[in-house]
Every structure is written in C-alpha cells, then in structure tokens.
Write a protein that holds these residues in place. Structure first.
Motif, PDB file in Angstrom:
ATOM      1  N   LYS A   1       0.842  -1.203   0.000  1.00  8.15           N
ATOM      2  CA  LYS A   1       0.000   0.000   0.000  1.00  8.15           C
ATOM      3  C   LYS A   1       0.872   1.246   0.000  1.00  8.15           C
ATOM      4  N   GLY A   2       0.591   2.092  -0.943  1.00  9.89           N
ATOM      5  CA  GLY A   2       1.317   3.359  -0.994  1.00  9.89           C
ATOM      6  C   GLY A   2       2.745   3.231  -1.470  1.00  9.89           C
ATOM      7  N   VAL A   3       3.142   2.039  -1.867  1.00  3.26           N
ATOM      8  CA  VAL A   3       4.524   1.838  -2.297  1.00  3.26           C
ATOM      9  C   VAL A   3       4.604   1.980  -3.805  1.00  3.26           C
ATOM     10  N   GLY A   4       5.587   2.744  -4.246  1.00  3.06           N
ATOM     11  CA  GLY A   4       5.817   2.874  -5.684  1.00  3.06           C
ATOM     12  C   GLY A   4       4.663   3.529  -6.404  1.00  3.06           C
ATOM     13  N   ILE A   5       4.245   4.668  -5.894  1.00  5.61           N
ATOM     14  CA  ILE A   5       3.082   5.326  -6.511  1.00  5.61           C
ATOM     15  C   ILE A   5       3.465   5.919  -7.855  1.00  5.61           C
ATOM     16  N   LEU A   6       2.636   5.643  -8.837  1.00  9.85           N
ATOM     17  CA  LEU A   6       2.795   6.238 -10.163  1.00  9.85           C
ATOM     18  C   LEU A   6       1.611   7.183 -10.349  1.00  9.85           C
ATOM     19  N   PRO A   7       1.845   8.500 -10.230  1.00  9.07           N
ATOM     20  CA  PRO A   7       0.710   9.424 -10.331  1.00  9.07           C
ATOM     21  C   PRO A   7       0.108   9.377 -11.730  1.00  9.07           C
ATOM     22  N   LYS A   8      -1.134   9.821 -11.779  1.00  7.21           N
ATOM     23  CA  LYS A   8      -1.902   9.723 -13.018  1.00  7.21           C
ATOM     24  C   LYS A   8      -1.204  10.414 -14.181  1.00  7.21           C
ATOM     25  N   ASP A   9      -0.786  11.666 -13.982  1.00  8.42           N
ATOM     26  CA  ASP A   9      -0.229  12.387 -15.131  1.00  8.42           C
ATOM     27  C   ASP A   9       1.124  11.832 -15.542  1.00  8.42           C
ATOM     28  N   THR A  10       1.899  11.329 -14.567  1.00  9.17           N
ATOM     29  CA  THR A  10       3.166  10.693 -14.960  1.00  9.17           C
ATOM     30  C   THR A  10       2.880   9.436 -15.763  1.00  9.17           C
ATOM     31  N   ALA A  11       1.884   8.698 -15.327  1.00  8.33           N
ATOM     32  CA  ALA A  11       1.553   7.462 -16.037  1.00  8.33           C
ATOM     33  C   ALA A  11       1.203   7.760 -17.488  1.00  8.33           C
ATOM     34  N   ILE A  12       0.416   8.814 -17.699  1.00  7.02           N
ATOM     35  CA  ILE A  12       0.037   9.144 -19.076  1.00  7.02           C
ATOM     36  C   ILE A  12       1.239   9.678 -19.828  1.00  7.02           C
ATOM     37  N   ASN A  13       1.987  10.523 -19.174  1.00  4.47           N
ATOM     38  CA  ASN A  13       3.124  11.138 -19.848  1.00  4.47           C
ATOM     39  C   ASN A  13       4.177  10.124 -20.252  1.00  4.47           C
ATOM     40  N   THR A  14       4.360   9.105 -19.441  1.00  4.86           N
ATOM     41  CA  THR A  14       5.342   8.088 -19.800  1.00  4.86           C
ATOM     42  C   THR A  14       4.716   6.987 -20.643  1.00  4.86           C
TER      43      THR A  14
ATOM     44  N   ALA B   1       2.605   4.782 -19.998  1.00  2.00           N
ATOM     45  CA  ALA B   1       2.408   3.473 -19.392  1.00  2.00           C
ATOM     46  C   ALA B   1       1.112   2.892 -19.935  1.00  2.00           C
ATOM     47  N   SER B   2       1.027   1.589 -19.961  1.00  2.00           N
ATOM     48  CA  SER B   2      -0.182   1.000 -20.520  1.00  2.00           C
ATOM     49  C   SER B   2      -0.515  -0.265 -19.747  1.00  2.00           C
ATOM     50  N   GLY B   3      -1.687  -0.774 -20.037  1.00  2.31           N
ATOM     51  CA  GLY B   3      -2.095  -2.004 -19.386  1.00  2.31           C
ATOM     52  C   GLY B   3      -2.424  -1.787 -17.919  1.00  2.31           C
ATOM     53  N   PRO B   4      -2.263  -2.816 -17.111  1.00  2.00           N
ATOM     54  CA  PRO B   4      -2.606  -2.698 -15.697  1.00  2.00           C
ATOM     55  C   PRO B   4      -1.848  -1.576 -14.991  1.00  2.00           C
ATOM     56  N   VAL B   5      -0.652  -1.270 -15.442  1.00  2.14           N
ATOM     57  CA  VAL B   5       0.114  -0.203 -14.787  1.00  2.14           C
ATOM     58  C   VAL B   5      -0.601   1.133 -14.952  1.00  2.14           C
ATOM     59  N   LEU B   6      -1.110   1.378 -16.158  1.00  6.01           N
ATOM     60  CA  LEU B   6      -1.821   2.623 -16.407  1.00  6.01           C
ATOM     61  C   LEU B   6      -3.154   2.636 -15.665  1.00  6.01           C
ATOM     62  N   ARG B   7      -3.856   1.519 -15.731  1.00  6.08           N
ATOM     63  CA  ARG B   7      -5.191   1.485 -15.131  1.00  6.08           C
ATOM     64  C   ARG B   7      -5.120   1.556 -13.612  1.00  6.08           C
ATOM     65  N   ALA B   8      -4.046   1.043 -13.031  1.00  6.68           N
ATOM     66  CA  ALA B   8      -3.911   1.146 -11.580  1.00  6.68           C
ATOM     67  C   ALA B   8      -3.804   2.595 -11.152  1.00  6.68           C
ATOM     68  N   SER B   9      -3.306   3.469 -12.065  1.00  6.72           N
ATOM     69  CA  SER B   9      -3.179   4.883 -11.737  1.00  6.72           C
ATOM     70  C   SER B   9      -4.464   5.634 -12.058  1.00  6.72           C
ATOM     71  N   ASP B  10      -5.569   4.939 -12.032  1.00  2.33           N
ATOM     72  CA  ASP B  10      -6.873   5.575 -12.194  1.00  2.33           C
ATOM     73  C   ASP B  10      -7.057   6.198 -13.576  1.00  2.33           C
ATOM     74  N   VAL B  11      -6.579   5.580 -14.598  1.00  4.09           N
ATOM     75  CA  VAL B  11      -6.859   6.024 -15.958  1.00  4.09           C
ATOM     76  C   VAL B  11      -7.658   4.919 -16.617  1.00  4.09           C
ATOM     77  N   LYS B  12      -8.851   5.233 -17.011  1.00  2.00           N
ATOM     78  CA  LYS B  12      -9.707   4.185 -17.565  1.00  2.00           C
ATOM     79  C   LYS B  12      -9.412   4.062 -19.044  1.00  2.00           C
ATOM     80  N   TRP B  13      -8.346   3.415 -19.376  1.00  3.89           N
ATOM     81  CA  TRP B  13      -7.943   3.318 -20.772  1.00  3.89           C
ATOM     82  C   TRP B  13      -7.588   1.871 -21.063  1.00  3.89           C
ATOM     83  N   ASP B  14      -8.478   1.242 -21.780  1.00  6.29           N
ATOM     84  CA  ASP B  14      -8.253  -0.137 -22.168  1.00  6.29           C
ATOM     85  C   ASP B  14      -8.539  -0.191 -23.656  1.00  6.29           C
ATOM     86  N   ILE B  15      -7.567  -0.639 -24.438  1.00  5.71           N
ATOM     87  CA  ILE B  15      -7.754  -0.589 -25.887  1.00  5.71           C
ATOM     88  C   ILE B  15      -8.906  -1.474 -26.328  1.00  5.71           C
TER      89      ILE B  15
END
Lengths: 367, 146, 369, 181
Positions: A202-215, A217-231
């Motif tokens: 819990k709380g370990v290795g947080i990937l914030p939403k905008d960093t996730a999009i900016n980098t 990230a995709s798949g479960p890594v992106l979705r874990a950061s609260d981005v509802k993006w599934d191809i």
C-alpha cells in the motif's frame, strides 16, 4: 553531527532471481534507500525486428511468440491483426471468436504468473506461485490441445487461426470457466487482506496519473493509476465491442493497485470467456490467404491490449513478401520508463516489488 | 473507437500556427520538417482541441534516401489519434529534436531508435545505446547494415 | 541431581577424579549431539515435505521411504562441492564465520531438559545462558557478510545486526515473565513449575517470544537476512561446500534449538501423560516447527523498517506491559486459582494486541532523498 | 471500523494454506508417470515419408529458419528423387509451418519429446533418420487423419474431482494414481 557517507552502487542482475530475466539494474543506494536506478538491458536482444525484415509475413508469426514468451498468444494476435489491417483481409466469424477466447485465456494465464511472481518478490516462498501455476497449467493444457505447444503457440494465422479447436476443447474450457472464479476467490482470501502484503504494497511505488500518461504506461500499470484506458474498449479491435465487461481501475497507482487490477482483470476475462463460449458460431477457422502474402504499399500501426499493456506492431510494406520495416512497441519497455520515478526513495526490497508489479518480460523488452 | 484524425486537416491547423512547417500531408499522416518538429509536437500536445497527451509509439524507418521518424500520438481525453512524421536526409548524422521533455514516453524509444537506426535526437538527456552495448559499431536496423 | 551428575558420582567411586569428570561429560555431549544432529536431519526433511504439501506438491520422495534420506543426499552433495573463497575476501574471517554461527547453536542444547533429570547441565541461570549464547551467532553472520566482500552480503550483515539486537529485547522480556511465574532461572525448574503450560498462563508472552525467536532464527516472514528475492542469499552468498553446510545446519539447528526452548518455556517441556518424556518433547518441538513452516509457507516478507518498527513499537512495549501484568499477578493473584490468571491474561492479550495494532500504518515508508 | 491490521487477513491466509495440506498434490512424478500429450503436439523432430515426398521443397521455403536442406535430381520417370533431406533439430523452433505447408502430407511433426543428445552433431537428422520408425511416430498436427487415431490428451482440469478425492496417504505417495480424462 553530519556523518559523511558514500553512495553505494549495487549491480542487480543480470543474474538475479527477481529481475524476471536478464535485466540489470544499476542501483545507487544510501544505506538501503534507493537514490538512483539505471536500467541496463539488451542481454536478451535477438534482433527480431531485423529478422522480421527478411522473413515472409507468415514466417514472422513464430518470431512474435518469442517476444513476450509468457503471453505468446496475444503477440500472435497483435501481429496478425496488424497484417490483416495492412492487407485488408476479412477474418471469418468463428476465427474471431477463437482468437478472443485464446487472448482472454492468455490474459488469465499471464496475470496468474504476474501476480504469483509479484508475491514471490515479496518473499512469499513460492506458495502463491504454485497455487497459481496450478491453474495456469490447466490453461497451458488447453493451449497444447489446440496448437500442440505449451509456450510458443504459433496459433494465429493471417486470416484466422491455424486449426479449429478439437471437440474436447470446449467442455474443458467450460469447466475451467466454471471453476476459475472459485480459485480467484481463494487467492483473494490468501492474499488481498493479508496484513503483511498490505503493509508492503500500500502506498509503495506510486505512479501518479499524469506521470503514467506522460510516460505512456499501458495495461494494468496505467489502469492502476486511475486512468480508464483499455484498448479493448477505447479502440475495439477484432470483436471486443460485442462483449460486456468492466475495466477495473485502481485509485492511487501503488503496487497494491496494480496487484488488485490484475486480480480483477482475471475475473473480467472469465466473464468474456463465458460470453465468447456462448456465442461461438460454426464456420471456417481461417480465410483463404495466399501463402506468400504481398500487402499493398503502405504502413500500418496495429495495437491491442496485451496482458502487459499496449502491444503494437508498426509495419511498413513495399509490396514484397517481407515487411520493409517491422517495429514492435513493447509494452513493458515503455512501462519501465517510470520505474525510476516509482523507485527513488524506497528501499531495495521495494524496488524489487515495484519491478515485479510492472510485470516485466525481458523477451519483450530486449526483443 | 479511437478516431484517426485526418492528417490533412491537422496539417492545416499546424500550418496556420507555424507556416512552413509542413513538409507533406496525406490522410494518414502529417509530415513536418525536422526543424519545426518540436514546436509542432508542443502545439499538438497543448492545444485544447487536439490534446495529444499520450505518445504511443515512436519509431524510425529507413527509406535509404531518407529516414522517417514516426510518432503515433493519441489523446486519451478525446480518444483520437494522429501520426506525425519527420524526415531527415542526412545519412551520416540524421538528427531530429527530442520530444522527451514533452512526453517522457519517448525516453527509451528514442534511445532505441538511436541505437538501432542511428538517429540523433537532439536534446535527449541521456542518449546512449539501449539494447546493444557501448562501442558497438553501426546501427543494425539500417537497410545498408549487413 | 541430573543423570549425568549421578553417572559422574558413580564413576568417581571407581575412577580417578578427572577421568570420572571428563568421560561422562563426553558421553553426554555425544548423546546430545547425536540427538541434535539426527533431529536436524529430520527437521530438514520435515520442512521440505511439509512445505511441499502446503504448496500442493509432494516434496522430496525419492530417496528412502517417503524421501527420508534426502537430507543426507543433500549433505553429501554440499560436502562434495568445491570450496570457493572469493579472491578479495578476508580469508580468516571468512573461514571462521560458519564456525561461529554453528557452535553456539549446539551449545544451547546444554541446558535443554530432555527428561526429568536428563539434561546436560542444570545451570541455575539456564535461561540467561540461552539468551547469551544464542545471540553470538549474530556476530558470525555479521562476520560472514562482511568477510565475503559482497554487497548483498554486506547489506545482509547490517540487517542481521539490527534485527538481532532489536528482537533480543522483547524476547528477553517475554522470558522474564516466565521466570517470574516459575520463580527460577533454571530450565528444569521452569518445566517442573508448569502444571498448566505457560502458553495458557501467558498467551501474550508466548506470542511475543514466538515472533521474536522466529525473527532471530531468520525465518519467514522475518527472513530479511537471506531474502532470496532481494539480496539473493545474503550473508552466505559467497559460501559453498562445507562452510555452506555449516550455515545450513546452523539454520536448522537454530530452528530446532528455539523450538526446544519454546516447548520448554511455554509448552511444559517434556511433561506429558503416558508417553516417555523424550517423545513428548519431540512431539512438541515438531508442533512448534509446524507452525513456523506454516507461517513460512503463507506470509510475505516484511521490509526492514517495518521489521524494526514491529520490534521497537510493537513487541517491546507490549513485552514491558506484559511483564508488569505478570508481576502484579504473581504478587496478588498467585494465591487464588491459576485459571483466573489464564482468563485475565487472555483478556489482556486481546486488548493489548488490538490497541497496538492501531499503531501500525499499512504501507508507505518513503524516504526523501 | 475496518478490520485491517488485526491479523484477520493473515489468519484467513493461513487457513487457505492449511486447507491445501489436505488436497491432493498436483505433482506428476515424471519418469514413472507420464501424461498423454496433445494429439496435435509439435513434438521433437519431424517424420518424413519418402514415398509421398515429391521433392518440391515447399517445406524448405516455408521454414523461418531456413533449416530444411533438400537436394534433388530428376529421376527416370520425370520426377524428383530426393538425394538429401536434412534437418538440424538444434536450430528448429518447432513452429510447424513446414508441416502445414507440405501439399502432399509427406511431413509430420513427431509425437515424442525425450530427444536430448550429447553432441550437437547428433541433432542434425538425415533422410534415413527422419523416416517413420518405432521411436519416431507422427503427431496429428495439421494431419487430421493421424489426429483421430491418437489417444486423448490427459488434462489437468479433469484431475481434481473426477479422479476425485484421491485416497492418498498423508504423505501423498503410497497409492499409485492414475490421471487423465
């Protein structure tokens, strides 16, 4: 009084039990705290992109098996979809369903392995891994039944699939679909509320939403950061628009969320499997496609939601039998971009689980 | 369904803002001059109606007389995509500006393109070989590499 | 009077004094060592099979009936391996470390009562001896990690010191509760005074002691020293052959020793109806080890800062409070029936655990760098 | 109040592992117990039928590795006579494309899987070695007729219940277990 200390450089890998292959992390430590991570990769580089340039379109399919060897079926899928998009080939209805069934089975198998080894990185002594491999074995049995191999399937073909399923496949799969939710519940009981696991993730290795999009990230890594993006939803390929499923998203993007998203995705995959089995039509399993395909001049980027993220194939055709350029967008390579952000400030032990929660596969990163 | 924006229309918008930056445009892709690539990318990212916040894929293609760097951009908010391209004709030192400061996703992908195709991304903070080892001679994905 | 002393007395009547002292001592040591080493072999087999069954697989089953000779084959394999010493290691310390880890483990068994009078030496400060001896192996581990000139080994060594020092305190405080109740430091006295096992009289003390010892013998979920997924094998990463075997035996010997001590201090030792004392002790030891293996098969590993927090914020204050409670009970409640004490202590244990669990936050722990 | 951190989750997890103590192990004790492989198994090495082969070299062309070496000369009935048919199984990746491509069913995947050798040279199989023999049986991959004649694959999924409740000794070994559909 300030004590003068020196940074401590630790070479993790390429031989290390938890780097999931031959990845090397050059970690700078201050005590146990990670202050810098540098990724060194390429130990498994086989030049698949270059190899693809002098193979025919059909001959590349076995090569794609060797990308993400944990989820070969989806690699096949992504590649044949890209080629079909390039050459404009229609796929028979039954083949579409078979592909979806295989892809979702593959997703479950991959997530089982990802979660299992994530727990192993946490130090759970192989137990979750072996429980999950028990189910994965069942899936591998089924894959073996349809295509004759357990790891490198080479099942999809341009225009369909190589074989129709044998008659004993569907009963076995139905049984799996019926049993699987019970097993997922059991994993949940074993893991999801375990205080040690919560404390570690819990709380370990947080990937914030905008960093996730900016980098990207995709798949479960992106979705874990609260981005509802599934191809499968955002850009439905094949026939994913016919199925009813939810896209689980995390809340903060920590390791626990990534774990949780994977557990939920398994449930959703089981749902998709149920629907696909019910709707499976009769018919041909493969369209008639010339053996030496010569797609028209042009280029195409086909992407799918592979278990690890967005797997894309960028193909350039010059109307010859081999692609002019064959580029693979490997999801885990790009998911690793944010590893440094996630890991800095955490301990060595956390670095390992953050890496585990990204679910890396070196076959895909190095290509 | 991700809507693939018509390259010509996007090109018009870009041309209005940065005249002379468009090298070519067709339905599928916008080709910009490598000099203006960074500005165009910034424009595509920060304009509200376009809002391309997600760099899916970055790759390079060797067409023997020029290199083409291909950017596949997606907007997660509007769910549309565009393909941006830049060409560089210098075979010895092909260079395009780096877009790492806009999309960090380009970090590894630019390094990979540099490693395998030999394209120099100016302004990349850490342009080293990614997959091959330091000291490797040549760039294997070029068509003339044997 | 222990059996050994009786033997010495009897021998003293026919042999010269020094021989009468040494010969029985050697006989005793050989008997105990034989027991310990056999048990260690059995433990290795037991853990592997048990872990196998927890993980829905079989475990080793090829060599001998039910695979009972597998540990021997392992031992032979390890012993036949090349002894590798890293070039830049500190040779002397590298050589000495396994010995320092292994020998104290054997020394603990000097005060473990195997029966009513079957004990090597009935030290009147037996408990203190155990605490003192068992922490020596921390030095050995630190030496091993330091001398192998390996960064994983170094991390492991530093973790070892921190962990051993932190967990020593709650363990000692938990033992003090037992000592207060038994009214003696001698192991035989402690066993004799357990009409009701101290497990019931002191549930909290047992939990603290159990967790503390699990941490001291570096077993999951506190196996940070070895942490195969992080620091590969930790302090014994650069060891092979006989030296590695020493660590390996030391690890299981440690587990056996602590299981014996837990059985002695909290599970009324060798006492039990019908069966001979030694069988009872083995049963209890196996039961304790079963729980340890069970934990190992279920729980993920804690992180180093959480481990320290657990010792200093969790176990230590609880152990102190427990000590006060026990002292008060011994003062005022000992006249009345002990079952009242059992009830009161269980209530206290529940309340304390619930209260203290509030202290811990789950997750987090980032350090700004 | 949420019952986190009180150890409930740990207790639940321990219960799950404890339950598994009484479940039948899934281990297959390999050399003694062997599973029946898939009927479409792409097992080691190829089976080559010299009478069906016309020497057209379609297999060689379809091989991604360029691994099949085939040399022919024109025979007296205006046909091709195969002089050399050589496969390096050390480089083969068992993708099965050659078998699928063969227009005359002259090539099939093998069904066996224990084919380790001590020397790399031994992995290069010549025309004579590739022919059908007792140890070299074809699998049903892309060959429906052979597929129908092979035994059904044993599946792990049917092993839990139908074989069900297997009476095992506590250590799970004494009784010889069957496994399969």
């Amino acid at each position: 009084m300030a004590i003068r200390t020196e940074p401590f450089i630790l070479n993790m890998g390429p031989q290390h039990p938890s780097t999931h292959g031959v990845l090397r992390l050059r970690v700078t430590l201050d005590g146990e705290v990670v202050t810098d991570v540098e990724l060194v990769m390429g130990y498994l580089h086989r030049g698949i992109e270059k190899l693809g340039e002098n193979r025919t379109y059909a001959q590349i399919i076995p090569l794609t098996d060797r990308l993400d060897y944990v989820a070969s079926m989806t690699n096949n899928f992504a590649y044949v979809l890209a080629v079909e998009k390039l050459a404009g080939i229609e796929v028979p209805e039954r083949a579409e369903y078979l592909r979806i069934i295989m892809a979702e089975m593959m997703r479950i198998a991959n997530h089982l392995m990802a979660v299992g080894f994530f727990l192993n990185d946490l130090g759970a002594m192989m137990t979750p891994v072996l429980y999950m491999w028990r189910e994965r074995e069942k899936l591998l049995d089924l894959f073996e039944m349809v295509c004759g191999q357990r790891l490198t399937y080479n099942y999809m073909r341009i225009g369909g699939v190589s074989h129709d399923i044998p008659e004993e496949f569907l009963p076995a799969l139905k049984r799996f679909v019926a049993e699987m939710p019970g097993f997922i519940d059991e994993y949940d009981r074993l893991l999801s509320q375990n205080e040690v696991l919560l404390a570690r993730t819990k709380g370990v290795g947080i990937l914030p939403k905008d960093t996730a999009i900016n980098t990207a990230a995709s798949g479960p890594v992106l979705r874990a950061s609260d981005v509802k993006w599934d191809i499968r939803r955002a850009d439905p390929y094949s026939i994913y628009d016919r199925f009813d499923f939810e896209i689980p998203v995390g809340t903060v993007g920590d390791c626990y969320d990534r774990y949780w998203v994977r557990m939920q995705e398994m449930r959703q995959s089981v749902r998709i499997l149920e629907q696909a089995i019910a709707q499976l039509p009769e018919g041909e399993a493969c369209a008639k496609v010339p053996q030496l395909l010569r797609p028209p001049v042009g280029e195409v980027y086909g992407h799918i939601e592979a278990p690890k993220g967005e797997l894309g194939f960028h193909l350039v055709s010059d109307n010859s039998i081999a692609p002019y350029r064959f580029h693979i967008r490997a999801p885990t390579l790009i998911n690793m971009t944010a590893l440094k952000d996630m890991a800095i400030g955490w301990k060595v032990a956390d670095l390992i689980i953050i890496l585990g929660s990204i679910d890396v596969c070196l076959g895909e990163i190095d290509r | 369904m991700t809507k693939a924006l018509n390259g010509e229309e996007v090109a018009k918008k870009i041309a209005k803002k940065f005249p002379g930056s468009i090298a070519a445009a067709d339905k599928a892709a916008v080709v910009v001059t490598s000099k203006s690539l960074y500005q165009v990318a910034e424009f595509l990212k920060n304009t509200r109606t376009l809002d391309f916040d997600y760099l899916t894929n970055l790759t390079a293609v060797d067409y023997t007389d020029y290199f083409e760097v291909v950017y596949h951009l997606i907007s997660l908010r509007h769910n549309h995509s565009v393909v941006l391209k830049a060409r560089c004709y210098d075979r010895d030192k092909p260079a395009v500006p780096s877009v790492v400061s806009l999309w960090r996703a380009a970090d590894f992908q630019e390094r990979e393109a540099y490693d395998l195709m030999g394209i120099i991304f100016e302004g990349h903070p850490n342009l080293k070989r990614l997959l091959l080892w330091e000291g490797f001679v040549g760039h294997p994905l070029r068509r003339d590499y044997l | 009077m222990t059996l050994l002393e009786q033997f010495q007395l009897w021998l003293g009547s026919i042999w010269p004094g020094w021989a009468a002292y040494i010969v029985p001592a050697i006989v005793g040591i050989v008997v105990v060592l034989g027991f310990v080493l056999t048990m260690v072999i059995v433990f290795i087999w037991y853990e592997r099979r048990l872990l196998g069954r927890f993980q829905v697989r079989l475990g080793p089953n090829r060599l001998g009936p039910e695979g009972i000779f597998q540990p021997i084959a392992t031992a032979v394999k390890i012993l036949l391996k090349e002894d590798i010493v890293p070039t830049k290691s500190d040779k002397v310390i590298h050589w000495l470390a396994p010995v320092i880890v292994f020998v104290p483990v054997l020394m603990i068994f000097a005060v473990v009562p195997f029966g009513e009078r079957a004990i090597l030496t009935d030290l009147n400060v037996g408990v203190v001896y155990v605490v003192a001896i068992s922490s020596i192996s921390a030095v050995g581990i630190y030496m091993a990690g330091w001398a192998s000139n390996n960064k994983y080994g170094l991390i492991s060594a530093l973790r070892a010191v921190a962990q051993m020092v932190s967990y020593e305190l709650p363990v000692v405080l938990a033992i003090l509760g037992v000592v207060l109740m038994a009214g003696s430091l001698s192991m035989t006295q402690i066993v004799a005074s357990q009409k009701i096992p101290f497990l019931l009289l002191q549930p909290l003390g047992f939990v603290i002691f159990f967790l503390g010892t699990v941490a001291e013998m570096n077993r999951s979920p506190f196996d940070l020293l070895e942490a195969d997924s992080e620091i590969v094998a930790g302090y014994h990463i650069e060891y092979s052959g006989m030296k590695f075997a020493m660590f390996y035996l030391g690890e299981y010997g440690h587990a056996l020793a602590y299981s014996c001590i837990i059985a002695t201090l909290f599970l009324s030792g060798w006492q039990g109806p019908l069966l001979p004392p030694i069988i009872w002790l083995v049963i209890k030891v196996m039961a304790v080890f079963f729980v340890i293996v069970w934990m190992r098969s279920t729980l993920p590993r804690l992180r180093v800062d959480q481990l320290m927090a657990f010792a200093w914020k969790g176990l230590l204050p609880m152990a102190i409070i427990n000590l006060f409670i026990v002292a008060a009970e011994v003062l005022w409640l000992s006249e009345i029936t002990p079952w009242l004490m059992v009830a009161v202590n269980f209530v206290f244990a529940g309340v304390l655990v619930l209260l203290w669990s509030k202290l811990f936050t789950l997750g987090g722990g980032r350090v700004e760098v | 109040m949420k019952f986190e951190r009180y150890g409930i989750g740990i207790a639940k997890g321990m219960a799950v592992t404890f339950k598994h103590l009484f479940r039948a192990p899934i281990t297959v004790q390999y050399p003694e117990e062997k599973l029946i492989v898939s009927r479409r198994i792409r097992g080691n090495e190829l089976v080559w039928y010299p009478d069906k082969c016309t020497g057209c070299a379609t297999c060689a062309k379809s091989c991604p590795q360029g691994n099949i070496e085939i040399a022919t000369h024109v025979g007296d009935k205006n046909n091709y006579v195969v002089d050399k048919f050589e496969v390096d199984t050390g480089r083969c990746m068992f993708c099965g494309l050659c078998v699928e491509a063969c227009p005359f069913d002259a090539l099939a995947m093998g069904i066996s899987y224990e084919r380790a050798q001590h020397r790399r040279k031994q992995l290069v199989l010549s025309k004579e070695e590739l022919q059908l023999s007792d140890v070299r049986q074809p699998s049903g991959y892309a060959r429906p007729r052979i597929e129908a004649s092979l035994p059904k694959q044993s599946l792990l999924i049917y092993w839990d219940k139908e074989e069900g409740g297997q009476k095992l000794s506590w250590l799970g070994l004494s009784k010889k277990r069957g496994r399969g559909v």
